[in-house]
Design an enzyme around this catalytic site. Structure first.
Site, PDB file in Angstrom:
ATOM      1  N   GLU A   1       0.826  -1.223   0.000  1.00  9.01           N
ATOM      2  CA  GLU A   1       0.000   0.000   0.000  1.00  9.01           C
ATOM      3  C   GLU A   1       0.854   1.265   0.000  1.00  9.01           C
ATOM      4  O   GLU A   1       0.481   2.266  -0.603  1.00  9.01           O
ATOM      5  CB  GLU A   1      -0.973   0.002   1.196  1.00  9.01           C
ATOM      6  CG  GLU A   1      -2.000  -1.126   1.197  1.00  9.01           C
ATOM      7  CD  GLU A   1      -2.826  -1.238  -0.078  1.00  9.01           C
ATOM      8  OE1 GLU A   1      -2.949  -0.232  -0.812  1.00  9.01           O
ATOM      9  OE2 GLU A   1      -3.324  -2.341  -0.367  1.00  9.01           O
TER      10      GLU A   1
ATOM     11  N   HIS B   1       1.756   2.052  -3.551  1.00  7.88           N
ATOM     12  CA  HIS B   1       0.695   2.836  -4.212  1.00  7.88           C
ATOM     13  C   HIS B   1       0.752   4.296  -3.762  1.00  7.88           C
ATOM     14  O   HIS B   1       0.645   5.216  -4.568  1.00  7.88           O
ATOM     15  CB  HIS B   1      -0.688   2.286  -3.829  1.00  7.88           C
ATOM     16  CG  HIS B   1      -1.058   1.016  -4.511  1.00  7.88           C
ATOM     17  ND1 HIS B   1      -0.969   0.833  -5.876  1.00  7.88           N
ATOM     18  CD2 HIS B   1      -1.562  -0.148  -4.017  1.00  7.88           C
ATOM     19  CE1 HIS B   1      -1.394  -0.387  -6.181  1.00  7.88           C
ATOM     20  NE2 HIS B   1      -1.759  -1.006  -5.078  1.00  7.88           N
TER      21      HIS B   1
END
Length: 597
Positions: A388, A391
């Site tokens: 994550e 991202h």
């Protein structure tokens, strides 16, 4: 296990700082009212979008509205995700969704009106100095123009939209609501009802008969519905063929790739290159058979654990440190931003009552990204943190280096940055692992990612390509035809050392992704691109890092394939997939060495 805390009991330092988006509710309300007012201003442009000045002003206003609407939407929904039972934020989320629909409706005239201009007029606009900032948007409109129909035809296609959802809706209802599975004995010998959620748990059992019984029960159930399921999948293929023909595309596959401007050679090249490396997959299957001490390896043995559960207790603080250390190859600038994310309220860390499950990275242009986690102190959660934050940093670099319109990267690129972080974390852990058991556990974890994300998704992509090509040639897609194609692919992908059980021929019937056609190949290309980047970064150092940071900063400022190419990963060539396969081969070699000791 202690009780899950309420949101009010979650310490401030474990929460994300949504105040960085809006200081308070009053600030959100004020911006909401502002967007409502701006919608009136958009209407004034209707019927006047035939010159550079008017289009530039309209695009600028459209961007301002879109940006504010995105921020309102993101804030409202992230507040809602903190505690989904909290009624005030449920209402705020609904309010933001309604506003998004209003904005879409109010601005829906812009593209068709500009596209009603002639090709010569559009070409002239792409070179107008007032529109320099919007050149990419106009060039893209020009590219799309041959596939945009007349106003009446577009209106008709829009009305067909609801009908075209039918195959997916019917499959969803049948698969999630109506299909009932029998009871199967678990490891303790208790009768337990089989379900989608429990199926993988059964396949991960250490007892082969438990795995076999669940596998047979699953596919026997689908087999009873094979005619209905084949008709549903066939209807989805027919729908794709209808849209491709209506919009003047040579095939359904080319239509699906057109949006991202991906040449079909990328899709074909993925399948062709993976075929070259199927002997590696077969070698991994032989190793799996050996490690499981089985005379025959069956399709239901693919998820059986190869090593004893290696318990890795990793606290959130440890996970942050390990992720930070493992990303040293990406340089100081990258890690400085990563540390800022850890320290400055980007992350909502632990589970609380009513919090949305899973994990994601999200945010709005103009503020830093956010990450939602439900952290547990284990290996999987540490990889989720690395993923994550990949991202999040992609969004951070993109937003800080691109204008609003060019900052949003495509799905084709989205998984590259997240998977690269995982690859570097895995590389670091394998380098530092001293316990052979830990090393084997990590190697298995990583090798299975190659099997499921690259090989399996490519096999799915090949199945989709074959069934659409047959339909385009006028051949009938019967349940028997679907099953034969699918079974033959399994034999090809898993090899002669594997017993390809007859039941697997029904697996096509339970894959939801087949209703979002030609999508799964992106998992395989994204994983391959990330693995290729990781290999280049570890082998070359700074030059490769600079290219990679250039990729992160590019956002969506060019077509995905060009952005990757500039950064040193040419997905139209077999090279990135070959590089990924060489990493996979290295894993198998290490596993074989550990096994022979």
């Amino acid at each position: 296990m202690s009780q899950v805390p309420k949101r009010s009991e979650t310490p401030q330092e474990h929460r994300w700082k949504l105040e960085d988006l809006y200081a308070n509710q009053a600030a959100w309300d004020a911006e909401y009212s502002k967007v409502k007012r701006m919608l009136g201003e958009v209407a004034a442009f209707q019927g006047k979008l035939n010159n550079a000045d008017a289009i530039a002003k309209c695009f600028t206003l459209d961007d301002d509205i879109s940006l504010l609407t995105e921020r309102l939407y993101v804030y409202a929904n992230m507040r809602h995700h903190e505690d989904t039972a909290e009624s005030a934020y449920q209402a705020l989320s609904d309010k933001s969704k309604k506003l998004s629909v209003e904005v879409s409706e109010a601005t829906s005239f812009i593209t068709p009106e500009i596209l009603s201009l002639t090709e010569a007029e559009l070409t002239a606009l792409t070179n107008a100095p007032e529109l320099a900032k919007f050149k990419r948007t106009l060039t893209e409109m020009l590219r799309q123009k041959p596939h945009i129909l007349s106003k009446n035809e577009e209106s008709l296609l829009a009305q067909v939209g609801n009908v075209s959802q039918a195959p997916n809706t019917i499959f969803g209802m049948l698969n999630n609501a109506d299909l009932k599975f029998p009871k199967v004995k678990n490891e303790q010998g208790e009768e337990v009802e089989l379900s989608h959620g429990r199926y993988i748990q059964f396949l991960e059992s250490r007892k082969q008969e438990v795995r076999r019984d669940a596998f047979k029960a699953m596919y026997d159930t689908y087999g009873k519905w094979k005619n209905t399921l084949a008709a549903t999948l066939n209807a989805n293929v027919t729908k794709n063929l209808f849209y491709a023909k209506a919009r003047h595309y040579p095939s359904a596959l080319e239509m699906s790739l057109f949006g991202d401007n991906i040449p079909q050679s990328v899709y074909d090249n993925l399948i062709g290159t993976i075929h070259e490396f199927l002997p590696l997959m077969h070698r991994y299957m032989d190793l799996r058979k050996k490690l499981l001490k089985l005379d025959e390896l069956h399709m239901y043995d693919l998820f059986a654990p190869l090593v004893d559960e290696f318990d890795m207790e990793i606290s959130y603080e440890d996970a942050k440190k390990k992720v930070y250390d493992s990303l040293a190859p990406l340089g100081d600038d990258y890690r400085k931003v990563l540390q800022e994310g850890f320290d400055k309220g980007w992350i909502d860390i632990y589970e609380n009552e009513g919090k949305r499950s899973g994990a994601y990275s999200w945010g709005a242009f103009g503020t830093h990204p956010y990450v939602l986690l439900n952290h547990k102190d284990n290996l999987n959660s540490m990889f989720t943190l690395a993923h994550e934050m990949g991202h999040a940093l992609h969004s951070y670099y993109s937003d800080n280096n691109q204008e609003y319109r060019d900052a949003q990267y495509t799905i084709f690129l989205a998984e590259v940055a997240s998977t690269l972080n995982e690859a570097l974390l895995m590389h670091d852990m394998l380098e530092k692992a001293t316990d052979p058991k830990e090393k084997m556990y990590l190697l298995t974890y990583y090798a299975d990612q190659f099997r499921t994300t690259v090989f399996r998704q490519t096999m799915f992509a090949e199945f989709e390509k074959i069934i659409h090509a047959k339909a385009e040639d006028g051949e009938a897609l019967t349940p028997q035809e679907f099953s034969k194609i699918y079974y033959d692919l399994n034999v090809q992908y898993y090899g002669k050392g594997m017993v390809v059980d007859k039941d697997i021929e029904m697996e096509w019937a339970r894959i939801p992704h087949f209703y979002t056609s030609f999508y799964v190949y992106k998992y395989a290309t994204g994983f391959s691109a990330a693995t290729s980047f990781a290999k280049q970064i570890l082998d070359e150092g700074k030059p490769a890092v600079d290219r990679y940071l250039g990729f992160l900063k590019s956002g969506g400022s060019d077509y995905s394939i060009n952005i990757l190419k500039k950064a040193g990963v040419d997905m139209s060539s077999p090279e990135p997939i070959r590089q990924a396969m060489s990493v996979f081969e290295g894993l198998i070699e290490q596993m074989e060495q550990l096994t022979s000791k």
